[in-house]
Design an enzyme around this catalytic site. Structure first.
Site, short mmCIF file in Angstrom:
data_model
loop_
_atom_site.label_atom_id
_atom_site.label_comp_id
_atom_site.label_asym_id
_atom_site.label_seq_id
_atom_site.Cartn_x
_atom_site.Cartn_y
_atom_site.Cartn_z
N LYS A 137 0.83 -1.22 0.00
CA LYS A 137 0.00 0.00 0.00
C LYS A 137 0.86 1.26 0.00
CE LYS A 137 -1.72 1.65 4.00
NZ LYS A 137 -1.50 3.06 4.33
N ASN A 138 1.85 1.30 0.89
CA ASN A 138 2.61 2.54 1.05
C ASN A 138 3.60 2.80 -0.09
OD1 ASN A 138 1.17 3.14 3.30
ND2 ASN A 138 2.80 2.65 4.77
N ARG A 147 -4.17 10.24 4.26
CA ARG A 147 -2.95 10.99 4.47
C ARG A 147 -2.13 11.11 3.18
NH1 ARG A 147 -0.78 13.36 8.33
NH2 ARG A 147 1.45 13.65 8.33
N CYS A 164 -4.76 8.07 9.48
CA CYS A 164 -4.74 7.59 10.86
C CYS A 164 -4.27 8.67 11.81
CB CYS A 164 -3.81 6.38 10.99
SG CYS A 164 -4.49 4.88 10.30
N ARG A 184 0.59 15.09 13.57
CA ARG A 184 1.42 14.59 12.47
C ARG A 184 1.74 15.78 11.57
NH1 ARG A 184 -0.91 8.92 10.19
NH2 ARG A 184 1.14 8.78 9.23
N PRO A 185 2.75 16.58 11.98
CA PRO A 185 3.04 17.83 11.27
C PRO A 185 3.63 17.59 9.88
CG PRO A 185 4.71 17.42 12.94
CD PRO A 185 3.67 16.35 13.10
N ASP A 227 5.86 20.06 8.66
CA ASP A 227 6.85 21.15 8.60
C ASP A 227 8.07 20.78 7.75
OD1 ASP A 227 7.14 19.38 11.01
OD2 ASP A 227 9.07 20.38 11.13
N GLN A 228 8.46 19.52 7.74
CA GLN A 228 9.65 19.13 6.98
C GLN A 228 9.36 19.13 5.47
OE1 GLN A 228 12.77 18.74 8.45
NE2 GLN A 228 11.53 19.57 10.11
N ASP A 247 4.78 0.49 12.20
CA ASP A 247 3.53 -0.08 11.70
C ASP A 247 3.36 -1.55 12.08
OD1 ASP A 247 2.86 2.33 10.64
OD2 ASP A 247 3.05 1.75 8.53
N ARG A 306 -8.91 -0.09 4.76
CA ARG A 306 -8.09 0.90 4.06
C ARG A 306 -6.73 0.36 3.68
NH1 ARG A 306 -8.64 6.69 6.70
NH2 ARG A 306 -6.94 6.89 5.25
C1 UD1 Z 1 4.42 6.82 6.61
C2 UD1 Z 1 3.44 5.68 6.49
C3 UD1 Z 1 3.00 5.23 7.87
C4 UD1 Z 1 4.21 4.90 8.74
C5 UD1 Z 1 5.22 6.04 8.74
C6 UD1 Z 1 6.52 5.70 9.47
C7 UD1 Z 1 2.31 6.12 4.39
C8 UD1 Z 1 1.06 6.55 3.70
N1 UD1 Z 1 2.29 6.16 5.73
O1 UD1 Z 1 3.73 7.89 7.25
O2 UD1 Z 1 2.19 4.05 7.70
O3 UD1 Z 1 3.77 4.71 10.08
O4 UD1 Z 1 5.55 6.39 7.39
O5 UD1 Z 1 7.09 4.56 8.92
O6 UD1 Z 1 3.29 5.73 3.78
N2 UD1 Z 1 7.27 14.37 11.10
C9 UD1 Z 1 7.51 15.69 11.45
N3 UD1 Z 1 7.44 16.64 10.46
C10 UD1 Z 1 7.16 16.33 9.18
C11 UD1 Z 1 6.92 14.99 8.83
C12 UD1 Z 1 6.99 14.02 9.82
O7 UD1 Z 1 7.76 15.99 12.60
O8 UD1 Z 1 7.11 17.25 8.34
C13 UD1 Z 1 7.34 13.33 12.14
C14 UD1 Z 1 5.98 12.62 12.33
O9 UD1 Z 1 5.13 13.35 13.18
C15 UD1 Z 1 6.41 11.30 12.90
C16 UD1 Z 1 7.76 11.04 12.20
O10 UD1 Z 1 8.21 12.30 11.72
O11 UD1 Z 1 6.63 11.41 14.27
C17 UD1 Z 1 7.70 10.08 11.04
O12 UD1 Z 1 6.69 10.49 10.13
P1 UD1 Z 1 6.74 10.11 8.59
O13 UD1 Z 1 7.88 9.19 8.33
O14 UD1 Z 1 6.65 11.37 7.80
O15 UD1 Z 1 5.38 9.28 8.41
P2 UD1 Z 1 4.34 9.36 7.23
O16 UD1 Z 1 5.04 9.56 5.94
O17 UD1 Z 1 3.25 10.29 7.60
#
Ligand code: UD1
Length: 420
Positions: free
Chosen positions: A22-23, A93, A117, A123-124, A126-127, A307, A399
């Protein structure tokens, strides 16, 4: 309300075939927006996040045809910028990959803030924003809408992530693959789905190297052309069946996997006393009536995947001794602990840490799928509990899991979906 009913205490046995990831499928679908041609994508999993993403792209003008089982022909040339449906986008997402894809193709993007989820913390993005800005874009948020614009076009540059982010790495890859000049992503995520996206884009003519390491180099190309590509197997779906096999004391051959992607789960299962045998594209997991307690800390790949932790917690409720599970990726991901407690589990959560003490038995109860992986953890708990477990809010499970009820039934589980 639709629900899943499980009657437990039956060891799983037989063979299960894993679907496409899926991802990986999600970013690859949105990446088609960047392609000037038709893409044929194979091994697309039949899960609701994917069908919703296809609906989003169709709604924006794309032609998407299912030409064979799990194979789709996607032509995004007619897609119009900024036309994504806010209501659809908010449902998942991964729709935020439209930010990178639209920015890369049109030099501007407009997308509603993503849903998906909610693990109980923020789940910011900002990056992602920092990365877009490094590529010369300006980012505005108006209410729930994010607008990104690079009037002179996206220009490659260095992007250094403060935290390892899968979504951020993907969005910057999408935005920069057709940019002017070169982009360097440092502290990039190393997940197999990042590599899969890079491989797909490279078959379309992109020049991406280093995916799978923490430094990704992208040489901007003028245009991407259509290609044919098969999505990798879903390592989280595979890991889920591995844990289910071990937890029920069963023996299951899990086919269509890349064993390398499963190493963290394999090591942990072996650590607690299960047997895992590896073949070329399969793993065979044999459990025991009772496994041993352990310590787990989730980390970005190649660490133990966040996950997979709810499923492991469900298994550990009956393991000998006391287990410690530390969530190292998200602020919070333990909403499911209260659901397991309804079944008699002994779990104490303190901040990022859950302490799970052995109980003799779990007992069937009515529980809720509080998110996708938590939902499937409830299924595993139901498989090992005595009596009947009823899981509500199953749309979360649907999902991300392709036919989980059918696959488990074929492994001998007493499980059904009850639709009202
Ligand atoms: C993706 C996966 C999700 C998995 C996660 C971590 C998809 C659709 N989802 O989510 O199933 O649990 O990877 O393997 O592929 N963060 C920041 N700022 C940002 C972005 C992220 O602080 O701009 C933090 C998040 O809050 C979290 C961490 O970084 O604590 C990891 O998030 P991220 O790897 O971005 O997860 P997703 O891509 O949302």
């Amino acid at each position: 309300m639709d629900r899943i009913a499980v009657r437990g205490k039956r060891p799983l046995s037989g063979t299960v075939t894993i679907s496409g990831m899926k991802n990986a499928a999600l970013p690859i679908l949105y990446a088609c927006v960047l392609v000037n041609g038709v893409c044929t994508i194979e091994n697309v999993p039949n899960v609701r996040d994917v069908t919703m993403s296809i609906d989003i792209l169709r709604d924006m003008g794309a032609t998407v045809k299912e030409v064979a089982g799990n194979t789709f022909e996607i032509d995004c040339r007619p897609v119009k910028q900024g036309t994504s449906n806010d209501e659809l986008v908010k449902k998942l997402r991964a729709s935020y990959y439209l930010l990178g894809a639209e920015l890369g193709r049109f030099g501007r993007a407009r997308v509603s803030m993503p849903g998906g989820c909610n693990f109980g913390g923020s789940r910011p993005i900002d990056q992602h924003i920092k990365g877009f800005e490094a590529l010369g874009a300006t980012v505005r948020t108006a209410g729930e809408v994010v607008e990104v614009e690079a009037p002179g076009g996206v220009v490659g540059d260095d992007v250094f992530f403060d935290t390892v982010t899968v979504g951020g790495t993907i969005n910057i890859m999408l935005a920069s693959v057709t940019a002017k000049g070169n982009t360097l992503i440092e502290n990039a995520a190393r997940e197999p789905h990042i590599v899969d996206l890079a491989n797909f884009l490279n078959t379309c003519g992109a020049k991406i190297s280093g995916a799978g390491t923490d430094v990704i180099r992208i040489r901007g190309v003028k245009e991407l052309r259509g290609s044919r590509y098969a999505i990798i197997p879903d390592m989280i779906e595979a890991g889920t069946y591995m844990v289910a096999a071990a937890a029920t004391g069963g023996c299951v051959r899990i086919e269509n996997v890349i064993p390398k992607h499963l190493e963290a789960v394999t090591a942990k299962l072996e650590d607690i006393g299960a047997i895992v045998e590896e073949a070329d594209d399969a793993v065979i997991v044999t459990g025991r009536e009772r496994l041993n307690a352990t310590r787990i800390k989730t980390r970005p790949y190649p660490g133990f995947p966040t996950d997979m932790h709810p499923q492991m917690s469900a298994l550990l409720t009956r393991a000998h001794g006391t287990s410690i599970v530390v969530e190292g990726v998200y602020e919070n991901r333990f909403k499911y602990a209260d659901e397991l407690k309804k079944m008699g589990a002994d779990i104490t959560v303190n901040g990022h840490t859950a302490v799970i003490s052995e109980v003799e038995e779990l007992h069937g109860a009515e529980v809720e799928a509080v998110d996708l992986r938590a939902g499937v953890a409830m299924i595993i708990a139901g498989l090992i509990a005595d009596g009947e477990t009823t899981i509500t809010n199953i749309n979360y499970i649907e999902r991300g899991y392709d036919d989980v009820v059918g696959k488990l039934r074929r492994l001998g589980a007493d499980i059904e979906t009850v639709r009202d």
